[in-house]
Design an enzyme around this catalytic site. Structure first.
Site, mmCIF file in Angstrom:
data_model
loop_
_atom_site.group_PDB
_atom_site.id
_atom_site.type_symbol
_atom_site.label_atom_id
_atom_site.label_comp_id
_atom_site.label_asym_id
_atom_site.label_seq_id
_atom_site.Cartn_x
_atom_site.Cartn_y
_atom_site.Cartn_z
ATOM 1 N N LEU A 81 -6.383 9.338 1.640
ATOM 2 C CA LEU A 81 -5.309 9.734 2.201
ATOM 3 C C LEU A 81 -4.175 8.629 0.825
ATOM 4 C CD1 LEU A 81 -4.779 8.722 6.117
ATOM 5 C CD2 LEU A 81 -4.712 10.226 5.081
ATOM 6 N N GLU A 109 0.746 8.858 13.542
ATOM 7 C CA GLU A 109 -0.704 8.015 14.063
ATOM 8 C C GLU A 109 -0.546 6.867 13.526
ATOM 9 O OE1 GLU A 109 -3.884 10.818 14.429
ATOM 10 O OE2 GLU A 109 -2.791 11.228 13.151
ATOM 11 N N LYS A 111 -2.450 3.957 11.569
ATOM 12 C CA LYS A 111 -3.835 4.134 10.568
ATOM 13 C C LYS A 111 -4.872 2.857 11.185
ATOM 14 C CE LYS A 111 -5.020 3.779 6.150
ATOM 15 N NZ LYS A 111 -6.160 2.863 5.816
ATOM 16 N N ARG A 132 -18.484 8.446 5.505
ATOM 17 C CA ARG A 132 -17.553 8.702 4.717
ATOM 18 C C ARG A 132 -18.450 9.174 2.932
ATOM 19 N NH1 ARG A 132 -11.789 7.794 2.999
ATOM 20 N NH2 ARG A 132 -12.881 5.831 2.740
ATOM 21 N N CYS A 403 -14.279 -37.763 20.650
ATOM 22 C CA CYS A 403 -14.807 -38.065 20.671
ATOM 23 C C CYS A 403 -15.141 -39.996 20.986
ATOM 24 C CB CYS A 403 -16.343 -37.488 21.146
ATOM 25 S SG CYS A 403 -17.268 -38.197 19.456
ATOM 26 N N CYS A 418 -17.823 -34.264 12.753
ATOM 27 C CA CYS A 418 -18.305 -35.218 13.524
ATOM 28 C C CYS A 418 -19.869 -35.480 14.395
ATOM 29 C CB CYS A 418 -17.281 -35.189 15.268
ATOM 30 S SG CYS A 418 -18.297 -36.043 16.098
ATOM 31 N N CYS A 423 -20.826 -35.480 21.741
ATOM 32 C CA CYS A 423 -19.240 -34.874 21.562
ATOM 33 C C CYS A 423 -18.728 -33.471 22.349
ATOM 34 C CB CYS A 423 -18.954 -34.697 19.813
ATOM 35 S SG CYS A 423 -17.314 -34.272 19.969
#
Length: 660
Positions: A81, A109, A111, A132, A403, A418, A423
């Protein structure tokens, strides 16, 4: 740089980005930046027709058919397009159309941002689906398209039907997939479009099925063979056949109405369950489309209005820290709410320590924010002239905010993690690792089961697995008595796993499978490892100072001590397997140095350990013997200084062969 050089450089750039986007599904720049490169090249080529080239990226669709798929020649070209970036450019499109065909109706519409495909039906049966590609030749992905439930497999249709659609991944599925990749510590996917493209182009259709792709169909390629006179009648026909089509396709004649509809679509795009990157304006009547025709690349009867990336200014009110499932501490900006891409944005990721440093972003700053890929809000720059005098540089925390365990900062990577063994933020990831095949190998304890156990608050650490009962398992959805019994049996069986597996299962930084085996063989028990000085660990072959210090830091944490004690009480094995062939060298620490002729370095070290000895890489007072080959250097000298016995290879061989 002269004009031809500039044109050539732009073409090379665009060809590179085409390959990354279309063929590898791994874009390096945003769609907008790519569009701007295309636009710049197109303008230069228009101004200098003497440099025209039919192979220019402006003249061809970017993708090519991948060799791993069968090539498909499209009976009807799958055109791209023409992009426009302003309503002024859209007005020029209307003018070109109406100069040729007079008054026209236009369909607007969404896209959809996905991967374009063609679906072919013969006598009502779906027989082939293809990507395509370059518009003329694509890839046969029929098996993968069959996994998409929305695609009808059998229809009451004319003898031949070719439908064009856009395969996409919903935002919800995309987020879920990235969460799974994060748990597996794999690279995250950039955006839903690339996730969809990569998923559709899998060689194994089972992988595609797991990705839960969707499709919108937007065109009948062979509409000239059917009694249809307009785009809207074709969409209505597709919908009646059971194809999913765009939820909106209103028709207008007034450009002002079209503009309002495009703006409306832009306002709601953040609320949609899928990604869009613009709105498509198409001439509705097929007769007028035929009059307008196509260029080598685009139909002249359609234009894609691309939404420009919105960038807005707002205040950074605070920086908070979240802890991911792999323990990574991620800084997040708390913003004065600002509207972007149709939604209100009050938070944005700051990625990591290096991002904050490079941007020099501080609490109280005025910042520019945009949505990366129209999904994730991010800060792109700081308005330094508006910075308050009291704003201070931000420092990442030294402890986990969840923690309280120390946060590990590695200068070689931007992530700060960490180190807590229990934890809560990384509980699921830790459990998955603990139960994995190479660790404690608990059959039936996959991600879904562990997630259910965590959600039911039945486990809070790996040790809790050993305190589960069959009744606990039966409380989970769809769990039957047999599977509950099997899981409990599998958990119980894992108690006897070798120490090397347990060490790996702990997830201590730098302790992988190999290090786990080395440590298990050397110490023989977890308690011996827990009591060992760092200096002793660094003397072990294949265990460096970084690993030794990581183990020492881990074992000192209260969370680690609690986990170990709970495992001990549950009866989990803390002993290594006896791997020695004999105890001839039991209690002996031996260092091999210099150029050896009878053994390779690995062979002599393996032999020492197979006879119950400890093969070390450094000489200390605890060393029993040094085996010295030719050109032995500092280790031999240190042994002589410490009075440690030095053996030749022949003397060592005689000793282990029982001759001395």
């Amino acid at each position: 740089m002269d004009i031809l050089q500039e044109i050539s450089a732009l073409r090379a750039q665009l060809l590179h980005h085409n390959k990354k986007y279309y063929d590898e599904d791994a874009p390096e720049i945003s769609d907008y930046d790519y569009d701007m490169l295309q636009r710049k090249l197109r303008a230069l080529e228009a101004a200098h027709p003497e440099f025209a080239d039919p192979n220019s990226p402006t003249q061809k669709i970017g993708g090519i058919a991948n060799e791993k798929f069968t090539k498909v020649s499209h009976a009807y070209p799958l055109e791209s397009l023409q992009d426009v970036f302003s309503f002024e450019e859209l007005s020029e499109f209307y003018e070109r159309v109406e100069n040729t065909v007079g008054q026209a109706e236009y369909v607007v519409e969404l896209k959809i941002d996905g991967l374009s495909v063609a679906l072919e039906y013969v006598d009502g049966v779906f027989v082939r689906g293809a990507t395509r590609g370059d518009g003329q030749v694509g890839e046969d992905v029929t098996e993968n398209l069959l996994t998409i439930p929305e695609i009808p497999k059998r229809l009451e249709t004319p003898p031949h039907l070719i439908v064009r659609g856009e395969v996409y991944m919903s935002k919800q599925v995309f987020d879920k997939l990235n969460q799974q990749l994060e748990l597996q510590e794999k690279p995250l996917l950039a955006n839903p479009r690339n996730a969809a493209a990569g998923s559709l182009r899998q060689k194994d259709s089972r992988v595609t099925a797991e990705r839960q792709l969707s499709i919108f169909c937007f065109n009948i390629q062979n509409a000239d063979e059917l009694p249809l006179d307009s785009h809207t009648s074709a969409l209505d026909y597709l919908k009646a056949l059971g194809f999913p089509v765009s939820p909106y396709y209103p028709v207008f004649t007034d450009p002002a109405d079209i503009q309002r509809e495009i703006e409306r679509m832009g306002d709601i795009r953040g609320e949609l369950g899928f990604d869009i990157d613009g709105a498509v304006v198409k001439v509705n009547r097929f007769e007028q489309r035929q009059m307008l025709g196509s260029t080598a690349k685009f139909p002249r009867w359609a234009a894609a209005y691309k939404y420009p990336p919105e960038v807005k200014e707002t205040l950074l009110k605070d920086i908070t820290i979240t802890v991911g499932r792999t323990g990574v501490l991620t800084p997040n900006a708390v913003l004065e709410p600002v509207r972007l891409a149709g939604t209100s944005v009050a938070r944005a990721t700051l990625h990591n320590r290096d991002f904050i440093r490079d941007l020099d972003v501080r609490i109280g700053d005025t910042v520019l924010v945009r949505k990366a890929g129209e999904i994730i809000p991010e800060i792109i720059s700081v308005v330094k002239e508006k910075r308050p005098a009291e704003a201070m540089p931000f420092e990442m925390p030294k402890i986990c905010p969840v923690c309280g365990a120390p946060a590990y900062e590695d200068e070689d990577e931007a992530a700060i993690r960490c180190t807590g063994a229990e934890c809560p933020a990384q509980l699921l990831r830790n459990l998955m690792h603990f139960a994995s095949r190479d660790a404690m190998d608990i059959d039936g304890c996959g991600q879904a089961v562990l997630q259910a156990l965590v959600d039911a608050k039945l486990i809070h650490s790996a040790a809790d697995l050993y305190y589960l009962t069959e009744d606990d398992i039966l409380t989970l959805d769809r769990k039957k008595e047999k599977s509950a019994h099997n899981l409990i049996v599998s958990i119980a069986a894992s108690k006897s796993r070798d120490l090397s597996r347990l060490l790996f299962a702990f997830g201590i930084r730098h302790v992988g499978q190999k290090a786990g085996k080395v440590l298990s063989n050397y110490f023989g028990s977890l308690d011996a490892l827990l009591a060992a000085p760092v200096e002793e660990m660094t003397e072990i072959r294949d265990i460096g100072a970084t690993t030794a210090e990581s183990i020492a830091a881990w074992r000192e944490q209260e969370q680690s001590k609690h986990l170990i004690e709970r495992l001990r009480q549950a009866g989990v094995n803390f002993m290594g397997e006896k791997t020695a062939k004999s105890d001839l060298l039991a209690g002996k620490t031996i260092v091999a140095t210099g150029s050896l002729t009878l053994y390779s370095r690995k062979e002599i070290n393996d032999l020492i350990e197979s006879l119950g000895g400890k093969a070390s890489g450094s000489v200390s007072k605890k060393t029993s013997y040094v085996v010295a080959g030719e050109n032995a250097g500092s280790k031999l000298k240190k042994a002589q200084e410490l009075g440690i016995p030095v053996l030749t290879e022949a003397e060592f061989k005689a000793m282990v062969d029982g001759e001395a």
